[in-house]
Design a protein around this motif. Structure first.
Motif: not given
Length: 64
Positions: A1-15
């Protein structure tokens, strides 16, 4: 996993003060913008955080 590139697909936020209470929103990238989805509307956001346009759920479903 270290050194791999990831693409953000979604983010969830809680308020709120705890997971049982409060409000959740979801954001996902679309091109150079972000789409924010919450309980009642879908909003296209520019990368700087300003709204580009808003559609309510009622408006969205009436277009079908």
């Amino acid at each position: 996993m270290a050194g791999q590139t990831y693409k953000i697909m979604n983010a969830i936020f809680h308020y709120g003060s705890c997971v049982e209470e409060g409000h959740y929103i979801s954001m996902c990238p679309e091109g150079t913008s972000w789409i924010e989805i919450n309980d009642v509307q879908v909003t296209k956001k520019r990368r700087n955080g300003k709204s580009k346009g808003t559609r309510s759920r009622a408006q969205k479903t009436s277009r079908k």
